[in-house]
Design an enzyme around this catalytic site. Structure first.
Site, PDB file in Angstrom:
ATOM      1  N   ASP A 168       0.827  -1.205   0.000  1.00  0.00           N
ATOM      2  CA  ASP A 168       0.000   0.000   0.000  1.00  0.00           C
ATOM      3  C   ASP A 168       0.860   1.252   0.000  1.00  0.00           C
ATOM      4  OD1 ASP A 168      -2.509   1.583   0.431  1.00  0.00           O
ATOM      5  OD2 ASP A 168      -1.474   2.062   2.295  1.00  0.00           O
ATOM      6  N   ARG A 175       0.292   6.521  -6.868  1.00  0.00           N
ATOM      7  CA  ARG A 175      -1.007   7.135  -7.133  1.00  0.00           C
ATOM      8  C   ARG A 175      -0.946   8.638  -6.954  1.00  0.00           C
ATOM      9  NH1 ARG A 175      -4.699   4.695  -2.971  1.00  0.00           N
ATOM     10  NH2 ARG A 175      -6.229   6.106  -3.895  1.00  0.00           N
ATOM     11  N   SER A 190      -6.817   0.714  -0.080  1.00  0.00           N
ATOM     12  CA  SER A 190      -5.776   1.351   0.717  1.00  0.00           C
ATOM     13  C   SER A 190      -6.198   1.463   2.174  1.00  0.00           C
ATOM     14  CB  SER A 190      -5.456   2.736   0.152  1.00  0.00           C
ATOM     15  OG  SER A 190      -4.467   3.380   0.930  1.00  0.00           O
ATOM     16  N   LYS A 194      -4.867  -1.674   5.516  1.00  0.00           N
ATOM     17  CA  LYS A 194      -4.226  -1.314   6.789  1.00  0.00           C
ATOM     18  C   LYS A 194      -5.108  -1.681   7.967  1.00  0.00           C
ATOM     19  CE  LYS A 194      -3.490   3.014   5.423  1.00  0.00           C
ATOM     20  NZ  LYS A 194      -3.590   3.074   3.962  1.00  0.00           N
TER      21      LYS A 194
END
Length: 439
Positions: A168, A175, A190, A194
């Site tokens: 990520d 990105r 994303s 996490k």
């Protein structure tokens, strides 16, 4: 898989996604694994991100991408903790200090709260940055220390370690520079990679919409909130989401030290109002889902823990466990700063306070970062004197700008801040903070 073989397989995957076909679970897993290992170059992952932006992903693809990113690093197991686990995630906004209240409040109600948080960039303030204004507070715990604090105190807030979701981190950096941030599947994966790696069994999402939020339309916010809840439930988590208004700043304080001070006041039952009500609602959702309690009962429990001081006590225990000193923080609030107050130039009602403009002024004062390496002035920020709907007279204070480094720039920032306020002859229609519930 060797480098050339991985690149060839990636090319076939990119062709498939470019044509709008759904990718298989194994394809996504191998692509993310190859990228994490360095077998797939950045330019192919950038092309993948753009293909997803243009072609989208099915819910199953999004879940597979999230799972692959989560498994790119370590995951945290809370089976040794005897309490149910829960966490809250906000998509970020101006004056959003809710996590400082919600997480310890939920912990005071018998829920273990392992919360991996972030640092701020742009007008969105980071919870870790706010907590680090408390002298001594360590917001960069090791995973072992993180687990110890959660086990002993019931709540810990610290930044994501390098072991958590390395895919990520690498993907987000791409990105950010390739114009592919605004993609619901990529945003969803994303956030969730996490949170799933963090290990909490219950997740509550606060998806903000408005001038001070990343999501500018209710349709976008609804889509993201629904995706977050649906994907989390599919992965075996309990989940709920609130879509909340971010057209005006949350509360009175925008900045780091003053937001922590406002959060402490709310934890002590002060500053009642819509923002504290929203904190209670989010904590109650965490407690209700995690402990299988009716929402009304969880809400009443949260209000009781605020009233009896248990919520603030839990916050203070967490701060002490992570090295922080609240007495020194109180003295920090008294440090000399340069200030500039703006006043109303006409009488009437405050019809609007533009969150985006307020956030940009606070950023210019030094309360945030334009780039990841920028230093923050912990005392910089904006303190509002009014809220939307308040009546003001000519000369009444609207807000105070503050910084500790130098007075230069205050007057220019004040002129810009004044534009954030719209005063009208008639009172505006009341506007609730909670726009939509997905529970």
């Amino acid at each position: 898989m060797c480098y050339n073989t991985a690149m060839t397989a990636a090319k076939l995957l990119l062709d498939k996604k470019r044509e709008g076909h759904a990718l298989g679970s194994a394809e996504i897993r191998e692509f993310v694994t190859g990228f994490t290992r360095g077998e797939i170059p950045d330019y192919q992952m950038s092309a993948f991100a753009m293909a997803v932006c243009c072609r989208g992903m099915t819910p199953r693809e999004t879940a597979d991408l999230t799972d692959a990113m989560m498994r790119s690093g370590v995951t945290v197991d809370w089976r040794d903790v005897p309490l149910p686990t829960a966490d809250k995630h906000s998509t970020g906004g101006v004056g959003d200090k809710l996590s400082l209240v919600v997480q310890p409040l939920a912990a005071a109600c018998g829920v273990a709260v392992p919360s991996l948080t972030g640092r701020g960039l742009g007008i969105t303030g980071g919870t870790a940055d706010k907590l680090e204004t408390i002298p001594g507070y360590n917001a960069a715990l090791s995973l072992d220390a993180f687990k110890r604090v959660v086990s002993e105190v019931g709540v810990s807030m610290t930044v994501q370690t390098e072991e958590i979701c390395p895919a990520d981190r690498k993907l987000y950096a791409l990105r950010d520079v390739t114009g592919t941030v605004a993609s619901i599947p990529l945003i969803c994966s994303s956030i969730l990679s996490k949170k799933w790696a963090e290990g909490a069994g219950t997740l509550v999402f606060d998806v903000k919409v408005g001038s001070g939020a990343f999501m500018k339309t209710r349709e976008e916010a609804h889509e993201l909130a629904t995706a977050l809840v649906t994907s989390s439930r599919a992965a075996g988590r309990k989940a709920a989401a609130l879509v909340t208004d971010m057209d005006a700043p949350l509360g009175f304080a925008v900045g780091n030290v003053n937001e922590v001070a406002e959060a402490i006041a709310m934890l002590n039952g002060e500053r009642p109002g819509a923002v504290l009500d929203l904190c209670v609602e989010e904590a109650a959702l965490m407690v209700s889902l995690a402990r299988d309690l009716p929402l009304d009962e969880a809400r009443a429990m949260c209000l009781a823990r605020l009233a009896d001081g248990a919520a603030f006590a839990k916050f203070a225990q967490m701060v002490a466990a992570q090295g922080g000193d609240l007495d020194r923080f109180a003295r920090l609030r008294e440090a000399p700063t340069f200030k500039f107050r703006i006043q109303a130039m006409k009488s009437g009602f405050v019809a609007a306070i533009d969150a985006d403009r307020v956030g940009r002024v606070a950023l210019a004062l030094g309360a945030g970062r334009e780039r990841a390496g920028d230093r923050i002035d912990p005392l910089a920020g904006v303190t509002l004197s009014v809220q939307v709907g308040d009546r003001v007279a000519v000369g009444a204070p609207l807000a105070t700008l503050e910084k500790s480094t130098a007075p230069e720039g205050l007057e220019k920032a004040a002129a810009e801040l004044y534009k954030a306020f719209r005063v009208e002859p008639a009172a505006p229609e009341p506007k609730p903070l909670v726009i939509e519930r997905i529970v």
